[in-house]
Motif scaffolding. Sequence first.
Motif, PDB file in Angstrom:
ATOM      1  N   GLY A  42       0.805  -1.207   0.000  1.00 50.02           N
ATOM      2  CA  GLY A  42       0.000   0.000   0.000  1.00 50.02           C
ATOM      3  C   GLY A  42       0.841   1.261   0.000  1.00 50.02           C
ATOM      4  O   GLY A  42       0.565   2.214  -0.738  1.00 50.02           O
ATOM      5  N   ASP A  87      -9.742   4.004  -0.196  1.00 47.62           N
ATOM      6  CA  ASP A  87      -9.602   3.476  -1.552  1.00 47.62           C
ATOM      7  C   ASP A  87      -8.243   2.858  -1.817  1.00 47.62           C
ATOM      8  O   ASP A  87      -7.895   2.564  -2.973  1.00 47.62           O
ATOM      9  CB  ASP A  87      -9.870   4.592  -2.571  1.00 47.62           C
ATOM     10  CG  ASP A  87     -11.302   5.102  -2.509  1.00 47.62           C
ATOM     11  OD1 ASP A  87     -12.199   4.286  -2.228  1.00 47.62           O
ATOM     12  OD2 ASP A  87     -11.508   6.316  -2.713  1.00 47.62           O
ATOM     13  N   ARG A  89      -6.111  -0.061  -2.026  1.00 53.30           N
ATOM     14  CA  ARG A  89      -6.254  -1.518  -2.127  1.00 53.30           C
ATOM     15  C   ARG A  89      -5.410  -1.996  -3.308  1.00 53.30           C
ATOM     16  O   ARG A  89      -5.002  -1.215  -4.160  1.00 53.30           O
ATOM     17  CB  ARG A  89      -7.713  -1.915  -2.302  1.00 53.30           C
ATOM     18  CG  ARG A  89      -8.383  -1.353  -3.549  1.00 53.30           C
ATOM     19  CD  ARG A  89      -9.844  -1.779  -3.646  1.00 53.30           C
ATOM     20  NE  ARG A  89     -10.670  -1.053  -2.707  1.00 53.30           N
ATOM     21  CZ  ARG A  89     -11.428  -1.645  -1.769  1.00 53.30           C
ATOM     22  NH1 ARG A  89     -11.447  -2.962  -1.668  1.00 53.30           N
ATOM     23  NH2 ARG A  89     -12.176  -0.905  -0.954  1.00 53.30           N
ATOM     24  N   PRO A  97      -4.852 -10.184  -2.053  1.00 54.27           N
ATOM     25  CA  PRO A  97      -5.485  -8.872  -2.070  1.00 54.27           C
ATOM     26  C   PRO A  97      -5.342  -8.189  -0.715  1.00 54.27           C
ATOM     27  O   PRO A  97      -5.345  -8.846   0.326  1.00 54.27           O
ATOM     28  CB  PRO A  97      -6.954  -9.182  -2.388  1.00 54.27           C
ATOM     29  CG  PRO A  97      -7.144 -10.589  -1.941  1.00 54.27           C
ATOM     30  CD  PRO A  97      -5.830 -11.285  -2.156  1.00 54.27           C
ATOM     31  N   TYR A  98      -5.186  -6.874  -0.745  1.00 54.29           N
ATOM     32  CA  TYR A  98      -5.130  -6.121   0.509  1.00 54.29           C
ATOM     33  C   TYR A  98      -6.031  -4.907   0.407  1.00 54.29           C
ATOM     34  O   TYR A  98      -6.337  -4.409  -0.686  1.00 54.29           O
ATOM     35  CB  TYR A  98      -3.691  -5.692   0.832  1.00 54.29           C
ATOM     36  CG  TYR A  98      -3.165  -4.573  -0.046  1.00 54.29           C
ATOM     37  CD1 TYR A  98      -3.470  -3.236   0.213  1.00 54.29           C
ATOM     38  CD2 TYR A  98      -2.358  -4.847  -1.157  1.00 54.29           C
ATOM     39  CE1 TYR A  98      -2.994  -2.212  -0.600  1.00 54.29           C
ATOM     40  CE2 TYR A  98      -1.893  -3.835  -1.976  1.00 54.29           C
ATOM     41  CZ  TYR A  98      -2.215  -2.526  -1.687  1.00 54.29           C
ATOM     42  OH  TYR A  98      -1.755  -1.517  -2.506  1.00 54.29           O
ATOM     43  N   HIS A  99      -6.453  -4.438   1.555  1.00 49.55           N
ATOM     44  CA  HIS A  99      -7.166  -3.165   1.672  1.00 49.55           C
ATOM     45  C   HIS A  99      -6.626  -2.484   2.910  1.00 49.55           C
ATOM     46  O   HIS A  99      -6.486  -3.112   3.968  1.00 49.55           O
ATOM     47  CB  HIS A  99      -8.677  -3.387   1.789  1.00 49.55           C
ATOM     48  CG  HIS A  99      -9.444  -2.112   1.891  1.00 49.55           C
ATOM     49  ND1 HIS A  99     -10.361  -1.861   2.882  1.00 49.55           N
ATOM     50  CD2 HIS A  99      -9.409  -0.980   1.123  1.00 49.55           C
ATOM     51  CE1 HIS A  99     -10.875  -0.642   2.718  1.00 49.55           C
ATOM     52  NE2 HIS A  99     -10.316  -0.097   1.667  1.00 49.55           N
TER      53      HIS A  99
END
Length: 281
Positions: A42, A87, A89, A97-99
Motif C-alpha cells: 500500500g 480506496d 487496495r 489482495p489487501y485493503h
Amino acid sequence: MSDPAPPPPDGILWDVAGEYRTLLALPAAMALQVAHPAVGAGVDEHSVFRTAPWGRAERSIRSLLLWVYGGEAAADEGRRLRALHRDIRGTDSRGRPYHALAPAHYGWVHATGFPVHRHARACLGEPFTPAQERRLYAEWLQVGRVLGLRDRDMPQSLEEFWPYYRRILAEELEQTAVVRDLIAVGAPLPPPDRGPRALQAVLRALWPALLPGLVRLRRFLTVGLMPPDARAAIGLAWTPAQERRLRRLGRAVRWAYPRLPERLRYAPQAHRARRSRPPTR
C-alpha cells in the motif's frame, strides 16, 4: 454514539508521545509497519514517501500528536485518516489482495507503536516498569479506538498482544521494497522543503556534504530503535559495534534530556497541550 476519547492528560502517552526522543523512533515504527507485505504494498503504490519525504513526515507527526493531545480533534483526525485510506487496495508481494482498512492490516499499523515505544524508551530513557507498560498498552488501545479500530480487532491485554505480535513476526514480515528504501544509505533524499526559506536555502547549498551522514544516521536509528526480535524477523543486520554506539547514544540522551527545559524536549503542539492541561490531583 459518542466519539472515543483520546488518552487522558494524566496518562503516560501525554508524557512520552510528544518528546523529540520518542519521535526519533518513528522511522523504526514505519519500517516495522511496511515489513508487512500488505502495508508495504500500500505504501509502495500509494505513498509519496520517496518523492516528498519531508512533507509526509511532517503530516505523520502532526497526525500522531493529534491522536494524543488533540482533544475533540482526535476523533476528527481518525475519521480523516480512514477516509484517506478507504480506496487504498491492491495485491501484495505474495499475490494476496489487501485493503488499507482491513483490520488485519490497519490493526498491524497501529500495533507497531507499542513495541517501538517500549524499545525506544529503554534505549533513550528509563525503561518502563511492568505497571507502566500495562498502562501504556491500555492508552495505546484508546488510540486505536480513536483511529477507528474495534476492540475485537486489537489484542485487549499484554497477555494477548505478545502472542499476536510474535505470530506476525514469524508468519508475515519480510524485507519489503519499502523497508529496503527506508534503510538504504544510497537512497535519494531531497533537501528539506519545510521551515524558513533562508534555512532551506542554506540546507540546499550544504546538502551534498550533509546527505551521506544524514542517511547513515537515518539507517542507524531506523534499525537500532526497532525491537531486536522484529529486526531479526525482517533480516536487518545489526552488529555488536552498532549496539555499543546505540548504548553510548542512549547514555548521553538519558543524562542530557531531562536537564533541558520542557519547551526544548517536546514538539510545540505537545508542549502547548501540556501547559494548558488541568492540574492532576
